[in-house]
Write a protein that holds these residues in place. Structure first.
Motif, PDB file in Angstrom:
ATOM      1  N   ASP A   1      -8.489  18.650 -13.732  1.00  0.00           N
ATOM      2  CA  ASP A   1      -8.431  18.826 -12.282  1.00  0.00           C
ATOM      3  C   ASP A   1      -9.535  17.989 -11.637  1.00  0.00           C
ATOM      4  OD1 ASP A   1      -8.066  19.623  -9.733  1.00  0.00           O
ATOM      5  OD2 ASP A   1      -8.720  21.713 -10.018  1.00  0.00           O
ATOM      6  N   GLN A   2      -9.255  16.658 -11.473  1.00  0.00           N
ATOM      7  CA  GLN A   2     -10.240  15.761 -10.894  1.00  0.00           C
ATOM      8  C   GLN A   2      -9.561  14.501 -10.362  1.00  0.00           C
ATOM      9  OE1 GLN A   2     -11.390  13.699 -15.170  1.00  0.00           O
ATOM     10  NE2 GLN A   2     -13.009  14.273 -13.821  1.00  0.00           N
ATOM     11  N   PHE A   3     -10.202  13.855  -9.391  1.00  0.00           N
ATOM     12  CA  PHE A   3      -9.734  12.550  -8.906  1.00  0.00           C
ATOM     13  C   PHE A   3     -10.135  11.478  -9.902  1.00  0.00           C
ATOM     14  CE2 PHE A   3      -9.613  14.782  -4.869  1.00  0.00           C
ATOM     15  CZ  PHE A   3      -8.531  14.212  -4.219  1.00  0.00           C
TER      16      PHE A   3
ATOM     17  N   THR B   1       9.295  33.505 -17.785  1.00  0.00           N
ATOM     18  CA  THR B   1       7.947  33.823 -17.319  1.00  0.00           C
ATOM     19  C   THR B   1       7.539  32.771 -16.308  1.00  0.00           C
ATOM     20  OG1 THR B   1       6.946  32.533 -19.099  1.00  0.00           O
ATOM     21  CG2 THR B   1       7.268  34.902 -19.504  1.00  0.00           C
ATOM     22  N   THR B   2       6.606  33.126 -15.434  1.00  0.00           N
ATOM     23  CA  THR B   2       6.145  32.219 -14.374  1.00  0.00           C
ATOM     24  C   THR B   2       4.653  32.005 -14.520  1.00  0.00           C
ATOM     25  OG1 THR B   2       7.865  33.039 -12.890  1.00  0.00           O
ATOM     26  CG2 THR B   2       6.029  31.840 -11.891  1.00  0.00           C
ATOM     27  N   ASN B   3       4.255  30.730 -14.503  1.00  0.00           N
ATOM     28  CA  ASN B   3       2.854  30.374 -14.630  1.00  0.00           C
ATOM     29  C   ASN B   3       2.526  29.284 -13.594  1.00  0.00           C
ATOM     30  OD1 ASN B   3       2.236  31.963 -17.049  1.00  0.00           O
ATOM     31  ND2 ASN B   3       3.646  30.542 -18.076  1.00  0.00           N
ATOM     32  N   PRO B   4       1.276  29.225 -13.175  1.00  0.00           N
ATOM     33  CA  PRO B   4       0.910  28.142 -12.261  1.00  0.00           C
ATOM     34  C   PRO B   4       0.900  26.798 -12.995  1.00  0.00           C
ATOM     35  CG  PRO B   4      -1.020  29.401 -12.867  1.00  0.00           C
ATOM     36  CD  PRO B   4       0.148  30.157 -13.448  1.00  0.00           C
ATOM     37  N   ARG B   5       1.163  25.697 -12.238  1.00  0.00           N
ATOM     38  CA  ARG B   5       1.169  24.357 -12.813  1.00  0.00           C
ATOM     39  C   ARG B   5      -0.268  23.958 -13.130  1.00  0.00           C
ATOM     40  NH1 ARG B   5       0.573  19.109 -10.777  1.00  0.00           N
ATOM     41  NH2 ARG B   5       1.882  17.507 -11.777  1.00  0.00           N
ATOM     42  N   LEU B   6      -0.464  23.417 -14.319  1.00  0.00           N
ATOM     43  CA  LEU B   6      -1.809  23.008 -14.740  1.00  0.00           C
ATOM     44  C   LEU B   6      -1.952  21.488 -14.615  1.00  0.00           C
ATOM     45  CD1 LEU B   6      -2.226  25.199 -17.959  1.00  0.00           C
ATOM     46  CD2 LEU B   6      -3.098  25.651 -15.664  1.00  0.00           C
ATOM     47  N   PRO B   7      -3.107  20.985 -14.275  1.00  0.00           N
ATOM     48  CA  PRO B   7      -4.336  21.759 -14.025  1.00  0.00           C
ATOM     49  C   PRO B   7      -4.432  22.275 -12.607  1.00  0.00           C
ATOM     50  CG  PRO B   7      -4.839  19.452 -13.885  1.00  0.00           C
ATOM     51  CD  PRO B   7      -3.385  19.540 -14.254  1.00  0.00           C
ATOM     52  N   THR B   8      -3.472  21.856 -11.688  1.00  0.00           N
ATOM     53  CA  THR B   8      -3.508  22.295 -10.295  1.00  0.00           C
ATOM     54  C   THR B   8      -2.117  22.144  -9.686  1.00  0.00           C
ATOM     55  OG1 THR B   8      -4.447  21.836  -8.101  1.00  0.00           O
ATOM     56  CG2 THR B   8      -4.218  19.970  -9.580  1.00  0.00           C
TER      57      THR B   8
ATOM     58  N   PHE C   1       0.854  -1.180   0.000  1.00  0.00           N
ATOM     59  CA  PHE C   1       0.000   0.000   0.000  1.00  0.00           C
ATOM     60  C   PHE C   1       0.888   1.227   0.000  1.00  0.00           C
ATOM     61  CE2 PHE C   1      -1.980   3.477   2.350  1.00  0.00           C
ATOM     62  CZ  PHE C   1      -3.126   3.678   1.581  1.00  0.00           C
ATOM     63  N   SER C   2       0.545   2.212  -0.846  1.00  0.00           N
ATOM     64  CA  SER C   2       1.326   3.443  -0.911  1.00  0.00           C
ATOM     65  C   SER C   2       0.373   4.633  -1.002  1.00  0.00           C
ATOM     66  CB  SER C   2       2.268   3.424  -2.119  1.00  0.00           C
ATOM     67  OG  SER C   2       1.542   3.315  -3.324  1.00  0.00           O
ATOM     68  N   ALA C   3       0.799   5.731  -0.442  1.00  0.00           N
ATOM     69  CA  ALA C   3       0.015   6.975  -0.490  1.00  0.00           C
ATOM     70  C   ALA C   3       0.966   8.149  -0.424  1.00  0.00           C
ATOM     71  CB  ALA C   3      -0.991   7.022   0.651  1.00  0.00           C
ATOM     72  N   GLY C   4       0.609   9.236  -1.116  1.00  0.00           N
ATOM     73  CA  GLY C   4       1.481  10.404  -1.106  1.00  0.00           C
ATOM     74  C   GLY C   4       0.755  11.672  -1.529  1.00  0.00           C
ATOM     75  N   TYR C   5       1.300  12.797  -1.130  1.00  0.00           N
ATOM     76  CA  TYR C   5       0.748  14.103  -1.497  1.00  0.00           C
ATOM     77  C   TYR C   5       1.892  15.013  -1.860  1.00  0.00           C
ATOM     78  CZ  TYR C   5      -1.045  18.842  -1.040  1.00  0.00           C
ATOM     79  OH  TYR C   5      -1.342  20.154  -1.277  1.00  0.00           O
ATOM     80  N   ASP C   6       1.750  15.780  -2.989  1.00  0.00           N
ATOM     81  CA  ASP C   6       2.772  16.720  -3.444  1.00  0.00           C
ATOM     82  C   ASP C   6       2.132  18.094  -3.660  1.00  0.00           C
ATOM     83  OD1 ASP C   6       4.812  14.751  -3.583  1.00  0.00           O
ATOM     84  OD2 ASP C   6       3.969  14.059  -5.484  1.00  0.00           O
TER      85      ASP C   6
ATOM     86  N   ASN D   1      -1.618  20.936  -6.805  1.00  0.00           N
ATOM     87  CA  ASN D   1      -1.675  19.803  -5.865  1.00  0.00           C
ATOM     88  C   ASN D   1      -1.684  18.482  -6.619  1.00  0.00           C
ATOM     89  OD1 ASN D   1      -1.995  21.479  -3.474  1.00  0.00           O
ATOM     90  ND2 ASN D   1      -4.037  21.958  -4.293  1.00  0.00           N
ATOM     91  N   ALA D   2      -1.092  17.466  -5.979  1.00  0.00           N
ATOM     92  CA  ALA D   2      -1.102  16.114  -6.550  1.00  0.00           C
ATOM     93  C   ALA D   2      -1.143  15.103  -5.415  1.00  0.00           C
ATOM     94  CB  ALA D   2       0.113  15.880  -7.433  1.00  0.00           C
ATOM     95  N   ALA D   3      -1.923  14.069  -5.611  1.00  0.00           N
ATOM     96  CA  ALA D   3      -2.032  13.037  -4.576  1.00  0.00           C
ATOM     97  C   ALA D   3      -2.276  11.686  -5.246  1.00  0.00           C
ATOM     98  CB  ALA D   3      -3.166  13.363  -3.606  1.00  0.00           C
ATOM     99  N   ALA D   4      -1.871  10.633  -4.550  1.00  0.00           N
ATOM    100  CA  ALA D   4      -2.076   9.279  -5.074  1.00  0.00           C
ATOM    101  C   ALA D   4      -2.113   8.295  -3.919  1.00  0.00           C
ATOM    102  CB  ALA D   4      -0.980   8.901  -6.058  1.00  0.00           C
ATOM    103  N   ALA D   5      -2.950   7.277  -4.039  1.00  0.00           N
ATOM    104  CA  ALA D   5      -3.033   6.199  -3.060  1.00  0.00           C
ATOM    105  C   ALA D   5      -3.416   4.934  -3.805  1.00  0.00           C
ATOM    106  CB  ALA D   5      -4.054   6.509  -1.970  1.00  0.00           C
ATOM    107  N   GLY D   6      -2.803   3.843  -3.418  1.00  0.00           N
ATOM    108  CA  GLY D   6      -3.111   2.610  -4.136  1.00  0.00           C
ATOM    109  C   GLY D   6      -2.601   1.382  -3.424  1.00  0.00           C
ATOM    110  N   ILE D   7      -3.102   0.234  -3.849  1.00  0.00           N
ATOM    111  CA  ILE D   7      -2.687  -1.049  -3.311  1.00  0.00           C
ATOM    112  C   ILE D   7      -2.326  -1.966  -4.467  1.00  0.00           C
ATOM    113  CG2 ILE D   7      -5.080  -1.901  -3.233  1.00  0.00           C
ATOM    114  CD1 ILE D   7      -4.224  -3.483  -0.716  1.00  0.00           C
TER     115      ILE D   7
END
Length: 448
Positions: free
Chosen positions: A317-319, A102-109, A81-86, A111-117
């Motif tokens: 930008d969705q789970f 130039t500086t721009n925000p990362r698309l689409p967000t 099992f692994s889980a993480g948030y960036d 935030n990044a997260a993942a969890a799995g088995i």
């Protein structure tokens, strides 16, 4: 005032008597607690159960069983099992080297997260798991055998020391009898010397004989103390405990007819069993080495929940969640030439252990036959020495009568006394030797 003094003195005397009585009772209880009356078989069983070396070997066998269970668990599926948030910073884009950006925000967000088995199940590995289980089982068998061997060895040592105590106790009794004879003889010789019937030389010789007997008594008492402490260590009891054997050297001798004419008795030998297990272990090792020449096939599956959705373009930008089922096939081509020397070494070791097995079997069989012959010899010695004791006793009485009637020399009397003492000791030695052979055979055939 006198009445008070008398009452006080009476109270002091009463308290002193009670304290003294309590001390005597405590000493008596301590003396009783420090004495251990035990048979040879009880001593052997107690030592096998409580000796530290035997306990150490049993712990090692328990550890080997835990190792075997660990190997068995390797056949179960591997679950992860692994889980993480960036959290990402803004994206910096450079157009002309590092000077223009130039500086721009990362698309689409940002935030990044993942969890799995994930799960992996081994379907085929060339028999590697089965061979590993066999190796672990054989190692457990070797550890158990070593624990039995150690316990048997401790039991055999305990029996030997116990028999030493028997022999020394008998020797002590013989010397005590000889001491009485020497004291009586010296008293009578002194009387003869006073009547001028013997010379001063006879008195001196009798005194030297008495001194030698006293020294022998001191020696045997010291030997008894040493052997008692050795038995305490083997049985793992308190150092100052006094072990009092309840058996005797003259108790009935065991029947050893089972040890002759049966070649399969050597099969129970700890050494031979160990040689068999070493061969089996090396054969299992060879199978493990050969399994490296085969491919491995594993079943894989997993289920993951991730954010954001990079499966589409542009990212969303969705789970999202997704699972999979698959198989993985691997083959180590280098094993074709890397495992060849290992296989050859394993085969040579199998041959080596087989030769060792034959040598051990021959040695054990030969020793069993030799011990049986020596046991028969010990029984014959017992019969001969029983007759010799009677003859030596009669001889001593005859020579003693002759000496005190001025018909024999003191040298003859002392020789007769020593001969009587020697025949009694030889009988005890033969009886003890018979039991030593019996317990040696018990250990040698794996029955102790």
């Amino acid at each position: 005032m006198k009445t008070i003094t008398r009452k006080y003195n009476l109270a002091v005397i009463t308290c002193t008597a009670l304290l003294a009585g309590t001390g005597i009772l405590a000493q008596e209880k301590e003396k009783q607690a420090a004495e251990l009356r035990i048979t040879i078989d009880e001593a052997v069983s107690y030592a096998k159960e409580n000796n530290n070396i035997a306990a150490f070997a049993r712990k090692e066998a328990q550890a080997a069983e835990a190792d075997r269970k660990t190997v068995l668990s390797n056949a179960l599926p591997n679950l992860e099992f692994s889980a993480g948030y960036d959290r990402y910073s803004n994206l910096t884009l450079y157009t002309s080297g590092l000077s223009d950006h130039t500086t721009n925000p990362r698309l689409p967000t940002s935030n990044a997260a993942a969890a799995g088995i994930n799960a992996t199940f081994n379907l085929y590995s060339g028999g590697k798991q089965h061979s590993a289980e066999n190796e672990a089982k054989i190692k457990k068998g070797l550890a158990d055998l070593n624990a039995q061997d150690q316990a048997g060895s401790i039991g055999f040592q305990t029996a030997n020391v116990y028999l030493d105590l028997l022999q020394l106790n008998e020797r002590k009794n013989f010397i005590a009898d000889q001491l009485k004879r020497a004291e009586t003889r010296l008293k009578n010789i002194n009387a003869l010397f006073q009547n001028q019937k013997v010379t001063r030389s006879d008195v001196l010789r009798a005194e030297v004989m008495l001194s030698n007997v006293k020294l022998s008594m001191e020696q045997v008492q010291n030997d008894l103390l040493i052997k008692n402490k050795a038995l305490n260590v083997l049985m793992n009891i308190e150092e100052n405990a006094s072990v009092i054997p309840t058996d005797s050297a003259g108790m009935p001798k065991p029947d050893l007819s089972q040890y002759i004419g049966q070649n399969n008795l050597s099969q129970g030998s700890y050494s031979l069993q160990r040689a068999d297990l070493l061969i089996q272990g090396q054969q299992a090792r060879l199978k493990t080495i050969k399994s490296n020449n085969y491919p491995t096939l594993a079943l894989r599956t997993g289920y993951n929940l991730s954010y954001p959705n990079y499966l589409f373009f542009p990212p969303v930008d969705q789970f999202y969640s997704i699972g999979f089922v698959g198989a993985r096939l691997q083959y180590d081509i280098a094993s074709l030439y890397k495992n060849k020397p290992n296989s050859q070494a394993a085969k040579l070791r199998i041959e080596e252990f087989q030769i060792q097995q034959q040598a051990v079997k021959q040695n054990v069989s030969q020793e069993i036959s030799s011990l049986y012959i020596k046991y028969d010899e010990a029984l014959h010695r017992i019969d001969v020495n029983k007759t010799s004791i009677d003859q030596a006793k009669v001889n001593y009485k005859i020579v003693s009568t002759k000496y005190f009637n001025q018909l024999a020399l003191l040298t003859d009397l002392l020789d007769a006394d020593n001969l009587f003492e020697e025949t009694r000791y030889n009988l005890t030695q033969a009886e003890v030797e018979a039991f030593r052979i019996y317990y040696r055979l018990q250990y040698l055939t794996g029955k102790l």
